[in-house]
Design a protein around this motif. Structure first.
Motif, PDB file in Angstrom:
ATOM      1  N   LEU A   1      -5.330  10.042  -5.619  1.00 30.43           N
ATOM      2  CA  LEU A   1      -5.503   9.467  -6.944  1.00 30.43           C
ATOM      3  C   LEU A   1      -4.641  10.236  -7.940  1.00 30.43           C
ATOM      4  O   LEU A   1      -4.594  11.469  -7.896  1.00 30.43           O
TER       5      LEU A   1
ATOM      6  N   ASN B   1       1.612   7.140  -6.588  1.00 25.96           N
ATOM      7  CA  ASN B   1       0.535   8.066  -6.919  1.00 25.96           C
ATOM      8  C   ASN B   1       0.914   9.500  -6.591  1.00 25.96           C
ATOM      9  O   ASN B   1       0.543  10.435  -7.313  1.00 25.96           O
TER      10      ASN B   1
ATOM     11  N   ALA C   1       0.827  -1.204   0.000  1.00 29.20           N
ATOM     12  CA  ALA C   1       0.000   0.000   0.000  1.00 29.20           C
ATOM     13  C   ALA C   1       0.864   1.259   0.000  1.00 29.20           C
ATOM     14  O   ALA C   1       0.556   2.248  -0.674  1.00 29.20           O
ATOM     15  N   SER C   2       1.969   1.221   0.749  1.00 23.56           N
ATOM     16  CA  SER C   2       2.850   2.391   0.816  1.00 23.56           C
ATOM     17  C   SER C   2       3.489   2.672  -0.533  1.00 23.56           C
ATOM     18  O   SER C   2       3.638   3.830  -0.941  1.00 23.56           O
TER      19      SER C   2
ATOM     20  N   ALA D   1      -8.831   2.183  -8.901  1.00 23.11           N
ATOM     21  CA  ALA D   1      -8.294   1.760  -7.614  1.00 23.11           C
ATOM     22  C   ALA D   1      -8.556   2.830  -6.559  1.00 23.11           C
ATOM     23  O   ALA D   1      -8.482   4.029  -6.826  1.00 23.11           O
ATOM     24  N   GLU D   2      -8.878   2.364  -5.375  1.00 20.97           N
ATOM     25  CA  GLU D   2      -9.178   3.275  -4.273  1.00 20.97           C
ATOM     26  C   GLU D   2      -7.886   3.737  -3.618  1.00 20.97           C
ATOM     27  O   GLU D   2      -7.157   2.938  -3.014  1.00 20.97           O
ATOM     28  N   HIS D   3      -7.583   5.023  -3.739  1.00 13.47           N
ATOM     29  CA  HIS D   3      -6.384   5.600  -3.134  1.00 13.47           C
ATOM     30  C   HIS D   3      -6.732   6.949  -2.515  1.00 13.47           C
ATOM     31  O   HIS D   3      -7.597   7.668  -3.014  1.00 13.47           O
ATOM     32  N   LYS D   4      -6.024   7.269  -1.440  1.00  6.28           N
ATOM     33  CA  LYS D   4      -6.221   8.581  -0.829  1.00  6.28           C
ATOM     34  C   LYS D   4      -5.777   9.680  -1.792  1.00  6.28           C
ATOM     35  O   LYS D   4      -6.386  10.749  -1.852  1.00  6.28           O
TER      36      LYS D   4
ATOM     37  N   ILE E   1      -6.010  -3.774 -10.771  1.00 10.84           N
ATOM     38  CA  ILE E   1      -4.780  -3.481 -10.045  1.00 10.84           C
ATOM     39  C   ILE E   1      -3.634  -4.363 -10.531  1.00 10.84           C
ATOM     40  O   ILE E   1      -2.538  -3.877 -10.834  1.00 10.84           O
TER      41      ILE E   1
ATOM     42  N   THR F   1       2.212   2.024  -3.494  1.00  9.37           N
ATOM     43  CA  THR F   1       1.196   2.620  -4.349  1.00  9.37           C
ATOM     44  C   THR F   1       0.987   4.089  -4.009  1.00  9.37           C
ATOM     45  O   THR F   1       0.851   4.932  -4.897  1.00  9.37           O
ATOM     46  N   THR F   2       0.958   4.401  -2.702  1.00  8.96           N
ATOM     47  CA  THR F   2       0.773   5.788  -2.282  1.00  8.96           C
ATOM     48  C   THR F   2       1.909   6.672  -2.788  1.00  8.96           C
ATOM     49  O   THR F   2       1.687   7.784  -3.291  1.00  8.96           O
TER      50      THR F   2
ATOM     51  N   GLY G   1     -10.259  -3.061  -2.879  1.00  8.22           N
ATOM     52  CA  GLY G   1      -9.369  -1.985  -3.289  1.00  8.22           C
ATOM     53  C   GLY G   1      -9.800  -1.256  -4.537  1.00  8.22           C
ATOM     54  O   GLY G   1      -9.104  -0.356  -5.002  1.00  8.22           O
TER      55      GLY G   1
END
Length: 308
Positions: free
Chosen positions: A281, A78, A71-72, A276-279, A135, A74-75, A152
């Motif tokens: 995007l 992004n 997850a980190s 994809a669900e991200h804080k 994903i 991907t963050t 996700g």
């Protein structure tokens, strides 16, 4: 930066279970990916993968590490994509999946306006009627209906996914009148196979209210995998087709086909845009999602695609 690259190689290899496939997606060689993961293992002092000539599987330590860093990673990616814009504009390659005919009819015509607004975005559009691994396969977005929503991934509704019965005027003149669903049993049906399973699904027709349902009893004279092809077949007077409204609407508006049992339809969920669900995007993805939602609203496509 070298450690970050090694972590990316590890995560992509874990996702696809192959150094070769991870290398293809990262535009590297399999040897480079394997070497990068080996350096990461040496740095951490643990083995992350069990390797064999045929498989690549995570060790217990690898599974734990993947859960902590995926997850980190991907963050961070992004965040980089969000900032790496051309003069403040969204930029980069936009990888999108959509149905073949649906995309050509309703999404491709929007491309010119989209690129006028966002000239630094490079479309990489894939046309396929099957659900993709958003994903795992590295897609920024997908447009379609009837898809399962994996963990996700979020969906924004664009329009209802209604199916209707259609036939040519010539066919209806040559056959018995159809006044209720039970009358369909005597007619030739043009039915659609699921692109996921290859089978013809059982459907429930909805009448004047969701509680007023009847099973679809249409004899399968032929089956097809595409609603547009089924519409073209029905237009030849060869039977009654069960088709999705986005493909039927142009035939109906032109008078080439007409609704059979116009007070009845099938509710197949929604046509949605998935991402994809991200804080945070990426700017290119946010621009595309907002643009598609805007265009569907401006063109009234939700109303055109509704069978009610």
């Amino acid at each position: 930066m070298e450690t970050f690259s090694s972590i990316e190689c590890f995560v992509r290899s874990a996702e696809v279970g192959s150094f070769a496939e991870a290398a293809r997606r990262l535009s590297l060689t399999p040897a480079a990916v394997g070497k990068s993961v080996a350096k990461l293992e040496a740095r951490l002092g643990v083995r992350l993968f069990q390797r064999s000539t045929r498989s690549l599987t995570l060790t217990e330590a690898g599974q734990l590490f993947l859960g902590q860093v995926s997850a980190s990673l991907t963050t961070i990616q992004n965040a980089v994509a969000h900032l790496a814009n051309a003069e403040g504009q969204p930029a980069g390659t936009l990888k999108v999946s959509m149905g073949t005919v649906f995309g050509r009819l309703y999404i491709v015509p929007l491309l010119g306006e989209f690129l006028r607004r966002y000239p630094a975005i490079n479309p990489d559009w894939h046309f396929d009627n099957r659900q993709v691994d958003l994903i795992g396969q590295g897609f920024d977005a997908a447009i379609g209906g009837g898809f399962e929503l994996p963990q996700g991934v979020v969906a924004r509704k664009l329009a209802p996914a209604h199916r209707v019965l259609v036939a040519s005027t010539d066919y209806l003149k040559r056959h018995e009148a159809i006044t209720e669903p039970d009358d369909l049993h005597h007619h030739d049906g043009i039915l659609i196979r699921s692109p996921q399973t290859g089978r013809v699904r059982s459907w429930q027709l909805i009448g004047s209210s969701p509680q007023h349902c009847r099973p679809l009893m249409l004899k399968a004279r032929m089956t097809m995998s595409d609603s547009d092809a089924a519409c073209a077949t029905a237009a030849q007077g060869l039977g009654i087709a069960l088709v999705s409204m986005p493909f039927a609407v142009n035939y109906l508006e032109a008078g080439t086909l007409q609704r059979v049992l116009p007070d009845w339809y099938i509710d197949d969920g929604n046509i949605s845009i998935y991402y994809a669900e991200h804080k945070l995007l990426p700017g290119k993805t946010r621009a595309f999602v907002d643009f598609i939602i805007e265009q569907f609203a401006q063109q009234g496509l939700a109303q055109r695609f509704s069978a009610v």
